[in-house]
Design a protein around this motif. Structure first.
Motif, PDB file in Angstrom:
ATOM      1  N   ASP A 171       0.843  -1.190   0.000  1.00 23.35           N
ATOM      2  CA  ASP A 171       0.000   0.000   0.000  1.00 23.35           C
ATOM      3  C   ASP A 171       0.883   1.245   0.000  1.00 23.35           C
ATOM      4  O   ASP A 171       1.563   1.542   0.989  1.00 23.35           O
ATOM      5  CB  ASP A 171      -0.906   0.034   1.235  1.00 23.35           C
ATOM      6  CG  ASP A 171      -2.127  -0.856   1.087  1.00 23.35           C
ATOM      7  OD1 ASP A 171      -2.577  -1.040  -0.055  1.00 23.35           O
ATOM      8  OD2 ASP A 171      -2.631  -1.354   2.106  1.00 23.35           O
ATOM      9  N   GLN A 207      -0.658   4.164  -0.981  1.00 23.69           N
ATOM     10  CA  GLN A 207      -1.717   5.027  -0.445  1.00 23.69           C
ATOM     11  C   GLN A 207      -2.929   4.147  -0.226  1.00 23.69           C
ATOM     12  O   GLN A 207      -3.471   3.576  -1.174  1.00 23.69           O
ATOM     13  CB  GLN A 207      -2.065   6.152  -1.421  1.00 23.69           C
ATOM     14  CG  GLN A 207      -3.269   6.993  -1.011  1.00 23.69           C
ATOM     15  CD  GLN A 207      -3.734   7.922  -2.123  1.00 23.69           C
ATOM     16  OE1 GLN A 207      -2.917   8.482  -2.837  1.00 23.69           O
ATOM     17  NE2 GLN A 207      -5.035   8.067  -2.266  1.00 23.69           N
ATOM     18  N   GLN A 208      -3.341   3.983   1.014  1.00 26.71           N
ATOM     19  CA  GLN A 208      -4.486   3.139   1.307  1.00 26.71           C
ATOM     20  C   GLN A 208      -5.752   3.724   0.695  1.00 26.71           C
ATOM     21  O   GLN A 208      -5.867   4.931   0.478  1.00 26.71           O
ATOM     22  CB  GLN A 208      -4.646   2.967   2.816  1.00 26.71           C
ATOM     23  CG  GLN A 208      -3.514   2.192   3.461  1.00 26.71           C
ATOM     24  CD  GLN A 208      -3.745   1.950   4.933  1.00 26.71           C
ATOM     25  OE1 GLN A 208      -4.620   2.564   5.544  1.00 26.71           O
ATOM     26  NE2 GLN A 208      -2.977   1.060   5.519  1.00 26.71           N
ATOM     27  N   ALA A 209      -6.715   2.851   0.407  1.00 29.16           N
ATOM     28  CA  ALA A 209      -7.960   3.273  -0.225  1.00 29.16           C
ATOM     29  C   ALA A 209      -8.639   4.358   0.612  1.00 29.16           C
ATOM     30  O   ALA A 209      -8.789   4.216   1.825  1.00 29.16           O
ATOM     31  CB  ALA A 209      -8.888   2.074  -0.398  1.00 29.16           C
ATOM     32  N   GLU A 246      -6.724   4.462  -4.572  1.00 29.08           N
ATOM     33  CA  GLU A 246      -5.645   3.820  -3.826  1.00 29.08           C
ATOM     34  C   GLU A 246      -4.444   3.673  -4.743  1.00 29.08           C
ATOM     35  O   GLU A 246      -4.563   3.668  -5.972  1.00 29.08           O
ATOM     36  CB  GLU A 246      -6.074   2.448  -3.287  1.00 29.08           C
ATOM     37  CG  GLU A 246      -6.361   1.413  -4.348  1.00 29.08           C
ATOM     38  CD  GLU A 246      -6.637   0.031  -3.768  1.00 29.08           C
ATOM     39  OE1 GLU A 246      -6.176  -0.251  -2.643  1.00 29.08           O
ATOM     40  OE2 GLU A 246      -7.316  -0.760  -4.458  1.00 29.08           O
TER      41      GLU A 246
END
Length: 251
Positions: A213, A215-217, A240
């Protein structure tokens, strides 16, 4: 209960735009053994490795909405957010399995040339059922020194298995009111539309791969799109950034 493919996998964080990793290409020659006498040369094993790089990919989609409607019906915002996030997770499932590695797609597991393939049902024994076939797949993974910890199946195939009945018409492994734990041969099962009916994928997901990850959702809302500001409209965006690295395709 496991809902998506990421629930089976190692998930790690990264601040990079690309992940460099080492792939075990198989061909491990295990020459471990005793040293017969002091000062004797110890045995040398052999391993085929390859250095690879996978880029971080962006998955996103958005919906327009009226600011007035969102103000008048706050529950609608929650509904839209939920649909956008679930749509993102469904695309993530498909990318993990089927991404072709081009045009911003992940390099999906099913497109990896080094994964094991047990063939069609009946390839080993003409009398095999799908249950037999899955069990042989688990055995094939174990013979490669990997213990399967997850099975991915299409919902239609899983339904066919749960609906199997004995000669007297009773369901062989579930009770209708309570259902049954989603497992085959002691291994957890995830139903996913990302895998086509007639196929299944199993293995040791923790050892085989990692989902990174960047950028997480998340959900963002903005009126800075086209003429949305003067129309009292907003864009609701789900996005994301992630990468997939498959270290051990044989797993």
């Amino acid at each position: 209960r496991l809902q998506h493919i990421r629930d089976l996998m190692n998930v790690a964080q990264t601040e990079s735009n690309a992940i460099e990793f080492v792939v075990d290409r198989g061909g491990f020659t295990n020459n471990a053994g005793p040293q017969a006498n002091e000062f004797d040369a110890k045995n040398e094993s052999d391993q085929t490795m390859e250095l690879k790089t996978e880029a971080v990919t962006t998955l996103a989609h958005w919906l327009p909405a009226s600011r007035q409607v969102l103000d008048d019906a706050p529950m609608l915002r929650s509904y839209i957010d939920g649909r956008l996030m679930e749509g993102l997770m469904l695309e993530e499932d498909d990318q993990i399995l089927n991404g072709d590695g081009t045009s911003g797609n992940l390099s999906g597991i099913l497109n990896n040339p080094d994964i094991q393939d047990i063939g069609a049902t009946g390839a080993v024994d003409a009398n095999d059922t799908i249950l037999d076939h899955v069990r042989r797949g688990i055995a094939q993974a174990r013979l490669s020194n990997y213990s399967a910890n997850g099975i991915l199946m299409n919902p239609a195939d899983w339904a066919d298995l749960e609906l199997k009945k004995g000669s007297d018409g009773h369901y062989i492994w579930v009770t209708v009111p309570m259902g049954g734990e989603p497992r085959l041969w002691r291994v957890p099962v995830i139903e996913s539309n990302a895998i086509q009916s007639g196929d299944f994928l199993l293995g040791n997901w923790n050892l085989a791969a990692t989902l990174w990850d960047r950028q997480q959702a998340s959900i963002r809302v903005s009126e800075s799109h086209s003429d949305f500001f003067i129309k009292n409209a907003v864009a609701i965006l789900a996005e994301e950034r992630l990468a997939l690295t498959v270290y051990r395709p044989q797993a």
